[in-house]
Design an enzyme around this catalytic site. Structure first.
Site, PDB file in Angstrom:
ATOM      1  N   LYS A  97     -46.324  38.772 -25.731  1.00 40.25           N
ATOM      2  CA  LYS A  97     -45.946  38.267 -27.059  1.00 40.25           C
ATOM      3  C   LYS A  97     -46.899  38.698 -28.168  1.00 40.25           C
ATOM      4  CE  LYS A  97     -42.871  34.435 -26.210  1.00 40.25           C
ATOM      5  NZ  LYS A  97     -42.897  34.258 -24.727  1.00 40.25           N
ATOM      6  N   GLU A 119     -41.189  28.440 -35.244  1.00 37.18           N
ATOM      7  CA  GLU A 119     -40.891  27.390 -34.291  1.00 37.18           C
ATOM      8  C   GLU A 119     -41.335  27.885 -32.918  1.00 37.18           C
ATOM      9  OE1 GLU A 119     -38.677  29.613 -35.210  1.00 37.18           O
ATOM     10  OE2 GLU A 119     -38.070  30.366 -33.232  1.00 37.18           O
ATOM     11  N   SER A 384     -44.427  40.507 -17.585  1.00 33.50           N
ATOM     12  CA  SER A 384     -44.595  40.111 -18.991  1.00 33.50           C
ATOM     13  C   SER A 384     -45.766  39.171 -19.246  1.00 33.50           C
ATOM     14  CB  SER A 384     -43.303  39.475 -19.510  1.00 33.50           C
ATOM     15  OG  SER A 384     -42.896  38.411 -18.671  1.00 33.50           O
TER      16      SER A 384
HETATM   17  C1  LIG Z   1     -41.768  34.185 -23.880  1.00 28.77           C
HETATM   18  C2  LIG Z   1     -41.904  34.882 -22.592  1.00 28.77           C
HETATM   19  C3  LIG Z   1     -40.829  35.589 -22.017  1.00 28.77           C
HETATM   20  C4  LIG Z   1     -39.454  35.595 -22.593  1.00 28.77           C
HETATM   21  O1  LIG Z   1     -39.337  36.177 -23.853  1.00 28.77           O
HETATM   22  P1  LIG Z   1     -38.551  37.545 -24.059  1.00 28.77           P
HETATM   23  O2  LIG Z   1     -38.418  37.627 -25.532  1.00 28.77           O
HETATM   24  O3  LIG Z   1     -37.260  37.457 -23.345  1.00 28.77           O
HETATM   25  O4  LIG Z   1     -39.400  38.611 -23.491  1.00 28.77           O
HETATM   26  C5  LIG Z   1     -41.047  36.272 -20.843  1.00 28.77           C
HETATM   27  N1  LIG Z   1     -42.245  36.265 -20.227  1.00 28.77           N
HETATM   28  C6  LIG Z   1     -43.306  35.592 -20.741  1.00 28.77           C
HETATM   29  C7  LIG Z   1     -44.593  35.644 -20.014  1.00 28.77           C
HETATM   30  C8  LIG Z   1     -43.169  34.890 -21.938  1.00 28.77           C
HETATM   31  O5  LIG Z   1     -44.220  34.223 -22.427  1.00 28.77           O
END
Ligand SMILES: *Cc1c(COP(=O)(O)O)cnc(C)c1O
Length: 403
Positions: A97, A119, A384
């Protein structure tokens, strides 16, 4: 024949449409401030100075490039294809993020704004934005449903430590939808000194495009790194999809290559409405939060309740580009339920020493299945985020398995 414009330049169109999805469904008072953001982005995305600054931040502050890692132990355990991980969990603050939050904050800085406003549902976006605000010396105001504030206590504390103001949304169901309303209201009160910063490839134009472009560093890096390691492209690229930013980031690097792209949605506890957040799998077309996409609706046509153990992916809509890419057959949409995500969470932890975020574990679980059915293929997964935020919840509800 003259070659066409590259996909990423031609999509979305100037009104923010990917086919019929996207656009900007906003109250008239927001048209001017959103035009300001759009024009600034168009200018800055071509500005040498802005891009140089962003590269510097990514390298020296965020710790980019994040590595691509061949998960040999996990691959051997699955007994098939080779699983590679793009390690976005190694980003500063532990998730992808920050890639778009730093870029959004830099945009706000160039626009002369004093405050970032947003938000947050589970608090992940709030924490990343609070981090970016601290870096740039901006104020930060995060709106969060009162129910979520109680549920996601550690992230609330993180935001406060980072200097952000957390504003509880106290009406209605007191969750994400109310937080969106509350944040928009606060933003409307002063669009001169505040900038709204959306947390995924969702919301009104230009956010789906902007956030995708900011996340595309993931895919471009991964492509180069994977090629350097193997001398070829992966056969598959896999990512979990909530709003869809980490997935679009990875997909952007391979969108015009012969690479199968798989988005993985949370199937939660099952296929019944309210038990999952598999929007593309079970949803229908509709406008929500300022854009047209596929959404999960209740009987009245409002956003339906959703569930997933991955609190960052339980969203009843999805980025418009994902709806478009699935429609034209460029991407495949799969699902992973809570139990399979937990299994992947423990497998990756115990075989590789990497504790994944529960969101990311959905992509890992899907890749593990793909590896079994495609023994010759190379599968690149976007990891992610890291799972430290999830460990207390996981061990309380799912006993640690014997290795
Ligand atoms: C917020 C988040 C997501 C989901 O958000 P996307 O916009 O779909 O990528 C996925 N993995 C993690 C670790 C997150 O914090």
């Amino acid at each position: 024949m003259q070659s066409q414009k590259p996909y990423l330049e031609s999509m979305p169109d100037e009104n923010g449409y990917f086919g019929k999805f996207g656009g900007a469904f906003i109250p008239p008072q927001l048209e001017e401030p959103f035009r300001e953001i759009r024009e600034a982005y168009e200018k800055l995305s071509k500005s040498h100075e802005y891009l140089h600054e962003l590269r510097k931040i990514r390298k020296h502050y965020q710790g980019r490039p994040t590595p691509v890692y061949y998960a040999k132990n996990l691959s051997d355990f699955c007994g098939g294809g080779q699983i590679y991980l793009k390690r976005e969990d190694l980003n500063h603050m532990g998730a992808h993020k920050l890639n778009h939050c730093m870029a959004e904050a830099l945009l706000a800085k160039y626009l002369g704004k004093k405050k970032l406003i947003a938000e947050t549902g589970a608090g992940q976006h709030g924490v990343a934005l609070a981090t970016a605000a601290a870096y740039f010396g901006l104020e930060c105001e995060i709106h969060m449903g009162e129910v979520d504030i109680a549920k996601e206590h550690p992230n609330v504390v993180r935001m406060k430590i980072l200097g952000a103001k957390v504003v509880p949304a106290t009406h209605g169901l007191k969750t994400l939808k109310e937080a969106v309303d509350s944040a928009f209201e606060a933003y409307l009160a002063d669009t001169d000194t505040q900038m709204f910063a959306i947390g995924s490839v969702v919301g009104p134009h230009p956010f789906p495009r902007m956030v995708r472009d900011f996340q595309s560093v993931v895919g471009f890096e991964a492509k180069e790194q994977f090629f350097e390691m193997t001398g070829k492209l992966p056969d598959h690229a896999v990512a979990c999809v909530g709003g869809g930013s980490n997935a679009m980031g990875l997909f952007s690097g391979f969108i015009e290559d012969p690479v199968a792209l798989h988005g993985v949605e949370p199937l939660g506890r099952g296929a019944k409405l309210g038990e999952h957040a598999a929007t593309l799998t079970y949803g229908e077309e509709g406008v929500m939060h300022g854009f047209n996409s596929i959404m999960l609706k209740d009987a009245e046509g409002n956003p339906a309740p959703v569930h997933s153990i991955g609190s960052g992916i339980d969203y009843p809509s999805v980025g418009p580009e994902h709806a478009y890419l699935r429609d034209i057959g460029r991407t495949t949409v799969g699902t992973c339920n809570d139990d399979d995500a937990i299994n992947a969470f423990y497998k990756l932890s115990q075989h590789e020493g990497i504790i994944p975020a529960l969101e990311s574990a959905h992509a890992v679980a899907y890749a593990m299945k793909l590896a079994k059915t495609h023994p010759k293929d190379a599968i690149l997964v976007n990891l992610s985020g890291r799972g430290d935020k999830d460990i207390d919840y996981v061990v309380e509800h799912y006993p640690i398995p014997q290795k």
